[in-house]
Motif scaffolding. Structure first.
Motif, PDB file in Angstrom:
ATOM      1  N   ASP A   1     -75.131 -15.701 -43.259  1.00 57.68           N
ATOM      2  CA  ASP A   1     -73.866 -15.728 -42.669  1.00 57.68           C
ATOM      3  C   ASP A   1     -73.817 -14.374 -41.821  1.00 57.68           C
ATOM      4  O   ASP A   1     -73.716 -13.176 -42.570  1.00 57.68           O
ATOM      5  CB  ASP A   1     -72.841 -15.468 -43.618  1.00 57.68           C
ATOM      6  CG  ASP A   1     -71.519 -15.396 -42.993  1.00 57.68           C
ATOM      7  OD1 ASP A   1     -71.447 -15.447 -41.979  1.00 57.68           O
ATOM      8  OD2 ASP A   1     -70.407 -15.337 -43.906  1.00 57.68           O
TER       9      ASP A   1
ATOM     10  N   ARG B   1     -81.791 -23.925 -33.771  1.00 54.32           N
ATOM     11  CA  ARG B   1     -80.864 -24.347 -34.724  1.00 54.32           C
ATOM     12  C   ARG B   1     -81.101 -23.499 -35.981  1.00 54.32           C
ATOM     13  O   ARG B   1     -80.165 -22.965 -36.362  1.00 54.32           O
ATOM     14  CB  ARG B   1     -81.449 -25.729 -35.600  1.00 54.32           C
ATOM     15  CG  ARG B   1     -80.709 -26.204 -36.822  1.00 54.32           C
ATOM     16  CD  ARG B   1     -81.306 -27.339 -37.453  1.00 54.32           C
ATOM     17  NE  ARG B   1     -82.533 -26.926 -38.157  1.00 54.32           N
ATOM     18  CZ  ARG B   1     -82.683 -26.092 -39.259  1.00 54.32           C
ATOM     19  NH1 ARG B   1     -81.530 -25.921 -39.944  1.00 54.32           N
ATOM     20  NH2 ARG B   1     -84.015 -25.792 -39.776  1.00 54.32           N
TER      21      ARG B   1
ATOM     22  N   ARG C   1     -75.791 -19.921 -35.503  1.00 53.09           N
ATOM     23  CA  ARG C   1     -74.813 -19.609 -36.673  1.00 53.09           C
ATOM     24  C   ARG C   1     -74.757 -20.606 -37.272  1.00 53.09           C
ATOM     25  O   ARG C   1     -74.749 -21.797 -37.104  1.00 53.09           O
ATOM     26  CB  ARG C   1     -73.375 -19.189 -36.047  1.00 53.09           C
ATOM     27  CG  ARG C   1     -73.311 -17.937 -35.283  1.00 53.09           C
ATOM     28  CD  ARG C   1     -71.954 -17.428 -34.915  1.00 53.09           C
ATOM     29  NE  ARG C   1     -72.010 -16.280 -34.011  1.00 53.09           N
ATOM     30  CZ  ARG C   1     -72.246 -15.008 -34.473  1.00 53.09           C
ATOM     31  NH1 ARG C   1     -72.149 -14.849 -35.859  1.00 53.09           N
ATOM     32  NH2 ARG C   1     -72.084 -14.160 -33.481  1.00 53.09           N
ATOM     33  N   ARG C   2     -74.502 -20.402 -38.713  1.00 52.21           N
ATOM     34  CA  ARG C   2     -74.319 -21.583 -39.704  1.00 52.21           C
ATOM     35  C   ARG C   2     -73.080 -22.431 -39.378  1.00 52.21           C
ATOM     36  O   ARG C   2     -72.365 -21.937 -39.258  1.00 52.21           O
ATOM     37  CB  ARG C   2     -74.506 -20.902 -41.202  1.00 52.21           C
ATOM     38  CG  ARG C   2     -74.285 -21.973 -42.371  1.00 52.21           C
ATOM     39  CD  ARG C   2     -73.881 -21.190 -43.683  1.00 52.21           C
ATOM     40  NE  ARG C   2     -75.058 -20.658 -44.219  1.00 52.21           N
ATOM     41  CZ  ARG C   2     -75.144 -20.046 -45.237  1.00 52.21           C
ATOM     42  NH1 ARG C   2     -74.117 -20.079 -46.203  1.00 52.21           N
ATOM     43  NH2 ARG C   2     -76.231 -19.401 -45.504  1.00 52.21           N
ATOM     44  N   GLU C   3     -73.624 -23.561 -39.630  1.00 49.58           N
ATOM     45  CA  GLU C   3     -72.649 -24.668 -39.405  1.00 49.58           C
ATOM     46  C   GLU C   3     -72.321 -25.365 -40.719  1.00 49.58           C
ATOM     47  O   GLU C   3     -72.772 -25.051 -41.680  1.00 49.58           O
ATOM     48  CB  GLU C   3     -73.441 -26.005 -38.482  1.00 49.58           C
ATOM     49  CG  GLU C   3     -73.531 -25.558 -37.117  1.00 49.58           C
ATOM     50  CD  GLU C   3     -74.443 -26.734 -36.287  1.00 49.58           C
ATOM     51  OE1 GLU C   3     -74.436 -27.700 -37.149  1.00 49.58           O
ATOM     52  OE2 GLU C   3     -74.674 -26.559 -35.253  1.00 49.58           O
ATOM     53  N   SER C   4     -71.018 -26.258 -40.673  1.00 49.88           N
ATOM     54  CA  SER C   4     -70.600 -26.678 -42.075  1.00 49.88           C
ATOM     55  C   SER C   4     -70.051 -28.113 -41.534  1.00 49.88           C
ATOM     56  O   SER C   4     -70.181 -28.422 -40.587  1.00 49.88           O
ATOM     57  CB  SER C   4     -69.350 -25.670 -42.345  1.00 49.88           C
ATOM     58  OG  SER C   4     -68.472 -25.653 -41.532  1.00 49.88           O
ATOM     59  N   CYS C   5     -69.863 -29.025 -42.650  1.00 51.49           N
ATOM     60  CA  CYS C   5     -69.400 -30.210 -42.447  1.00 51.49           C
ATOM     61  C   CYS C   5     -68.610 -30.625 -43.730  1.00 51.49           C
ATOM     62  O   CYS C   5     -68.735 -30.182 -44.690  1.00 51.49           O
ATOM     63  CB  CYS C   5     -70.441 -31.159 -42.199  1.00 51.49           C
ATOM     64  SG  CYS C   5     -71.671 -31.432 -43.485  1.00 51.49           S
TER      65      CYS C   5
ATOM     66  N   ARG D   1     -66.422 -29.410 -48.228  1.00 53.22           N
ATOM     67  CA  ARG D   1     -67.038 -28.592 -47.247  1.00 53.22           C
ATOM     68  C   ARG D   1     -68.499 -27.774 -47.859  1.00 53.22           C
ATOM     69  O   ARG D   1     -68.319 -27.405 -49.016  1.00 53.22           O
ATOM     70  CB  ARG D   1     -66.218 -27.492 -46.703  1.00 53.22           C
ATOM     71  CG  ARG D   1     -64.870 -27.958 -46.252  1.00 53.22           C
ATOM     72  CD  ARG D   1     -65.024 -28.742 -44.917  1.00 53.22           C
ATOM     73  NE  ARG D   1     -65.642 -28.037 -43.878  1.00 53.22           N
ATOM     74  CZ  ARG D   1     -65.877 -28.582 -42.734  1.00 53.22           C
ATOM     75  NH1 ARG D   1     -65.333 -30.026 -42.321  1.00 53.22           N
ATOM     76  NH2 ARG D   1     -66.528 -27.917 -41.780  1.00 53.22           N
TER      77      ARG D   1
ATOM     78  N   GLY E   1     -74.964 -28.251 -41.585  1.00 52.59           N
ATOM     79  CA  GLY E   1     -74.405 -29.005 -40.320  1.00 52.59           C
ATOM     80  C   GLY E   1     -74.419 -30.609 -40.512  1.00 52.59           C
ATOM     81  O   GLY E   1     -75.177 -31.081 -41.471  1.00 52.59           O
TER      82      GLY E   1
ATOM     83  N   SER F   1     -78.600 -23.407 -47.087  1.00 53.29           N
ATOM     84  CA  SER F   1     -77.258 -23.424 -47.508  1.00 53.29           C
ATOM     85  C   SER F   1     -77.106 -22.295 -48.708  1.00 53.29           C
ATOM     86  O   SER F   1     -75.867 -22.413 -48.857  1.00 53.29           O
ATOM     87  CB  SER F   1     -76.795 -24.804 -47.598  1.00 53.29           C
ATOM     88  OG  SER F   1     -77.128 -25.212 -48.834  1.00 53.29           O
TER      89      SER F   1
ATOM     90  N   HIS G   1     -69.062 -23.455 -47.851  1.00 54.04           N
ATOM     91  CA  HIS G   1     -68.962 -22.978 -46.665  1.00 54.04           C
ATOM     92  C   HIS G   1     -67.792 -21.930 -46.877  1.00 54.04           C
ATOM     93  O   HIS G   1     -66.532 -22.131 -47.483  1.00 54.04           O
ATOM     94  CB  HIS G   1     -68.583 -23.949 -45.568  1.00 54.04           C
ATOM     95  CG  HIS G   1     -68.307 -23.253 -44.086  1.00 54.04           C
ATOM     96  ND1 HIS G   1     -69.019 -22.775 -43.441  1.00 54.04           N
ATOM     97  CD2 HIS G   1     -67.072 -23.238 -43.619  1.00 54.04           C
ATOM     98  CE1 HIS G   1     -68.283 -22.389 -42.490  1.00 54.04           C
ATOM     99  NE2 HIS G   1     -67.136 -22.427 -42.291  1.00 54.04           N
TER     100      HIS G   1
END
Length: 412
Positions: free
Chosen positions: A179, A267, A271-275, A309, A313, A389, A412
């Motif tokens: 982060d 990738r 920046r770190r993605e989330s889902c 969450r 990604g 993660s 996240h």
């Protein structure tokens, strides 16, 4: 640090209080004794004035403490008392103070027409220490109060130092987890503020370097695609159809490999993605359930009731689950049962894939190792996805009798 500072202040305060209160307690006792002896001496001197007068018995009765007058002729006026050695010494004309059973006696000599008389005033031990215990108790309470106050102030001071340090530790952990938006709030002593500013500068510099790496990846994409285009044109100009098809296939494979490298570089530097893990897992399980039904596999799915969450990604999580489920279909016999479970667990979510197959050795977690003739990268991809993660991957024996892969994903 807070505990050590509290202990240090408690020890220092204790030493200071002992050095201050012990002499003060001794002084209080000495003052109490001196006061009692002074009052007794004053009473004896007031009686000495009446020695040799007819008012002596009345004067002795008016004194509010035991008084004895030893007359020169051996007579006695007042409270009975033995004629001790101290009394005989005082009869020589000296005023003395001597210890007596149960207290002290004050002896004052007085001249009379018949010779030297001795006035004895007895001071009991209770009067010598009257009020001393109460004063000592007050000093003790004051000392304890000062010690508690010092510890509280030391704890507040330590908290002003440790709170910013704890914040720096949390920010550093967030940066280590990927982060790069994490920043420290400068506070506390100047030295801690300086460290916070330095950490923020370091995080900004890392972000700048990653941005430069993204630009380098874009430049690499542009530079590589130009010669690839030329190579494709050369391949298309060949007259031999088989040779042209073979070279075009090689060029297509090379272009896909270059695109995959560039995509992976973007990738990693993005920046770190989330889902929503529940949504992604549910969608991928529905996709694989068709093949499971064709092969006669019992597929059990357990998903949380609401969104969950995770710091991965959607594309990465989908590829990770596809790799795990693909391993199950590739390395277990048709008809073998399987299950997919997703549940909340610190620090984020736990994704478990189980099967009723023969299982596999933990050594297969090593990159490129496979027992079924595949590339051996599926589990390694899943492991790296989980670790990116802030989680991890573990393998154990399933309740179904085969393998169980647990994927711990960070929140996240």
């Amino acid at each position: 640090m807070r505990r050590w500072l509290a202990l240090l202040v408690a020890a220092t305060t204790s030493l200071v209080l002992i050095a201050l209160l012990v002499p003060m307690a001794l002084l209080i006792r000495a003052v109490a004794e001196n006061g009692a002896m002074s009052r007794a001496t004053a009473a004896a001197e007031s009686v000495a004035v009446a020695v040799g007068t007819p008012d002596l018995p009345l004067t002795v009765e008016q004194v509010s403490r035991p008084v004895t007058v030893f007359l020169p002729d051996g007579g006695l006026v007042g409270s009975p008392a033995p004629r001790s050695d101290a009394v005989r010494l005082a009869a020589t004309g000296r005023s003395v103070t001597a210890a007596a059973p149960g207290g002290r006696e004050v002896l004052v000599s007085a001249q009379s027409p018949g010779g030297t008389a001795v006035i004895r005033v007895f001071v009991p031990d209770d009067e010598l220490v009257r009020g001393v215990r109460e004063a000592w108790l007050a000093l003790l309470l004051i000392g304890l109060g000062l010690m508690v106050l010092g510890i509280v102030l030391a704890d507040r001071l330590a908290l002003a130092v440790t709170r910013p340090v704890d914040g720096l530790a949390r920010v550093s952990h967030r940066l280590a987890g990927g982060d790069l938006t994490a920043r420290a709030e400068p506070g506390g002593p100047p030295e801690v503020r300086s460290v916070a500013l330095a950490l923020n500068h370091l995080a900004g510099r890392i972000d700048e370097l990653l941005a430069a790496e993204r630009e380098s990846a874009a430049d690499l994409s542009h530079r590589l695609r130009t010669p690839l285009t030329g190579l494709r044109l050369d391949a298309e100009s060949l007259r031999d159809p088989e040779e042209r098809a073979r070279l075009q296939a090689r060029v297509d494979a090379l272009e896909r490999a270059v695109s995959q490298v560039i995509t992976e570089a973007r990738r990693r530097t993005a920046r770190r993605e989330s889902c929503d893990a529940a949504s992604v897992v549910g969608e991928r399980v529905r996709f694989w359930s068709v093949l499971a039904e064709d092969q006669g596999r019992a597929l059990t799915v357990t998903l949380p009731d609401g969104p969950l969450r995770v710091a991965v990604g959607a594309g990465e999580l989908a590829a990770c689950l596809d790799a795990l489920l693909g391993n199950v279909f590739a390395h277990t016999p048709e008809g073998a049962a399987m299950s997919v479970r997703l549940r909340s667990r610190p620090p984020g979510a736990l994704l478990s894939v189980e099967d009723a197959g023969p299982g596999f050795e933990p050594a297969l977690l090593e990159r490129g190792t496979s027992a079924g003739g595949s590339t051996g990268l599926g589990l390694d991809i899943a492991r790296r996805t989980a670790e990116s993660s802030g989680g991890g991957l573990s393998v154990s024996t399933s309740e179904l009798g085969g393998a169980r892969v647990d994927l711990l994903l960070g929140a996240h």
